[in-house]
Design an enzyme around this catalytic site. Structure first.
Site, PDB file in Angstrom:
ATOM      1  N   CYS A  70       0.804  -1.230   0.000  1.00 50.77           N
ATOM      2  CA  CYS A  70       0.000   0.000   0.000  1.00 50.77           C
ATOM      3  C   CYS A  70       0.833   1.274   0.000  1.00 50.77           C
ATOM      4  O   CYS A  70       0.286   2.371  -0.147  1.00 50.77           O
ATOM      5  CB  CYS A  70      -0.968  -0.004   1.187  1.00 50.77           C
ATOM      6  SG  CYS A  70      -0.183  -0.157   2.806  1.00 50.77           S
ATOM      7  N   HIS A  71       2.132   1.164   0.132  1.00 54.07           N
ATOM      8  CA  HIS A  71       2.993   2.358   0.232  1.00 54.07           C
ATOM      9  C   HIS A  71       4.203   2.157  -0.660  1.00 54.07           C
ATOM     10  O   HIS A  71       5.241   1.674  -0.171  1.00 54.07           O
ATOM     11  CB  HIS A  71       3.407   2.564   1.684  1.00 54.07           C
ATOM     12  CG  HIS A  71       4.120   3.842   1.957  1.00 54.07           C
ATOM     13  ND1 HIS A  71       5.480   3.976   1.867  1.00 54.07           N
ATOM     14  CD2 HIS A  71       3.664   5.052   2.329  1.00 54.07           C
ATOM     15  CE1 HIS A  71       5.834   5.202   2.194  1.00 54.07           C
ATOM     16  NE2 HIS A  71       4.745   5.875   2.475  1.00 54.07           N
ATOM     17  N   PHE A  72       4.191   2.352  -1.867  1.00 49.25           N
ATOM     18  CA  PHE A  72       3.143   2.867  -2.740  1.00 49.25           C
ATOM     19  C   PHE A  72       2.868   1.832  -3.815  1.00 49.25           C
ATOM     20  O   PHE A  72       3.759   1.051  -4.119  1.00 49.25           O
ATOM     21  CB  PHE A  72       3.595   4.161  -3.408  1.00 49.25           C
ATOM     22  CG  PHE A  72       3.889   5.272  -2.437  1.00 49.25           C
ATOM     23  CD1 PHE A  72       2.860   6.085  -1.970  1.00 49.25           C
ATOM     24  CD2 PHE A  72       5.179   5.506  -1.979  1.00 49.25           C
ATOM     25  CE1 PHE A  72       3.123   7.123  -1.095  1.00 49.25           C
ATOM     26  CE2 PHE A  72       5.447   6.540  -1.094  1.00 49.25           C
ATOM     27  CZ  PHE A  72       4.417   7.350  -0.647  1.00 49.25           C
ATOM     28  N   VAL A  77       7.884   0.956  -0.734  1.00 45.04           N
ATOM     29  CA  VAL A  77       8.924   1.417   0.181  1.00 45.04           C
ATOM     30  C   VAL A  77       8.345   1.396   1.596  1.00 45.04           C
ATOM     31  O   VAL A  77       7.169   1.707   1.797  1.00 45.04           O
ATOM     32  CB  VAL A  77       9.429   2.831  -0.208  1.00 45.04           C
ATOM     33  CG1 VAL A  77       8.321   3.861  -0.191  1.00 45.04           C
ATOM     34  CG2 VAL A  77      10.591   3.262   0.665  1.00 45.04           C
TER      35      VAL A  77
END
EC number: 4.2.1.59
Length: 174
Positions: A70-72, A77
Site C-alpha cells: 500500500c505504500h506505494f 517502500v
C-alpha cells in the site's frame, strides 16, 4: 522485573506485546503488524556509544510485508515513520527492561535524517539505539540516539529520541 535476558526472540517480543514481560500496566511493545522488528539481538545496561545502555534489533525484510502493498502501489517502500517508530519502541522496551514502571509513549526527537530507503529487495534491517540518559521521577524518561541500517548501510540517523513511561493516571491526554 520478571525477565531480564540479553536478547529476545520473536515469541519474547510477542509476550512483551501482551503485557507478560514487565508486569501489568508497564511497558509493552505493539503487536503485529506494528511491531517493527523480529528479534532483539543485544540489550545491555552499560554498553553503547555513551556507556549507558544499548539495544539492537533486526527485521527480516520480505517482499510481502504489509506496508509494501500500500505504500506505494508500483513503488513499494517502507514508510520512514515505521523505522522511526521501531527506534522509539526499542527505547520503551529498554526502559521496561531496566525496571521502569508505566506505559510507554513516544515524546519526540531532536533530529532525523534519511539517506536511503527500505525496499523489498533488502534482506535485513538492523536497528541500533544508544541510551544517552534515563531520568526517573514522576515519570521515567529515556533519551537516546539511534540508527537504522539496510544490509549493512546506515540509512536513518535519529538524535535525542525521547520516550516516557507514564503511570496510567498520568499518561498524556488522560
Amino acid at each position: 522485573m520478571q525477565d531480564r535476558r540479553s536478547s529476545y526472540d520473536y515469541e519474547g517480543l510477542l509476550a512483551c506485546g501482551r503485557g507478560e514481560l514487565f508486569g501489568p500496566g508497564n511497558a509493552q511493545l505493539p503487536l503485529p503488524p506494528m511491531l517493527m522488528f523480529d528479534r532483539i539481538t543485544e540489550i545491555t545496561e552499560d554498553g553503547g556509544e555513551f556507556g549507558k545502555g544499548l539495544i539492537r534489533a533486526e527485521l527480516d525484510v520480505k517482499s510481502d510485508l504489509w506496508f509494501f502493498g500500500c505504500h506505494f502501489k508500483g513503488d513499494p517502500v517502507m514508510p520512514g515513520c515505521l523505522g522511526l517508530d521501531a527506534l522509539w519502541q526499542m527505547v520503551g522496551f529498554y526502559l521496561g527492561w531496566t525496571g521502569g514502571e508505566g506505559r510507554g509513549r513516544a515524546l519526540g526527537l531532536g533530529d532525523l535524517k534519511f539517506s536511503g530507503q527500505v525496499l523489498p529487495h533488502v534482506r535485513k534491517v538492523v536497528y541500533n539505539v544508544d541510551i544517552k540518559r534515563v531520568m526517573r521521577s514522576k515519570l521515567v524518561l529515556g533519551i537516546a540516539d539511534g540508527w537504522l541500517s539496510t544490509d549493512g548501510d546506515i540509512i536513518y540517523r535519529a538524535k535525542d529520541l525521547k520516550v516516557g513511561l507514564f503511570k496510567q493516571d498520568a499518561a498524556p491526554g488522560t
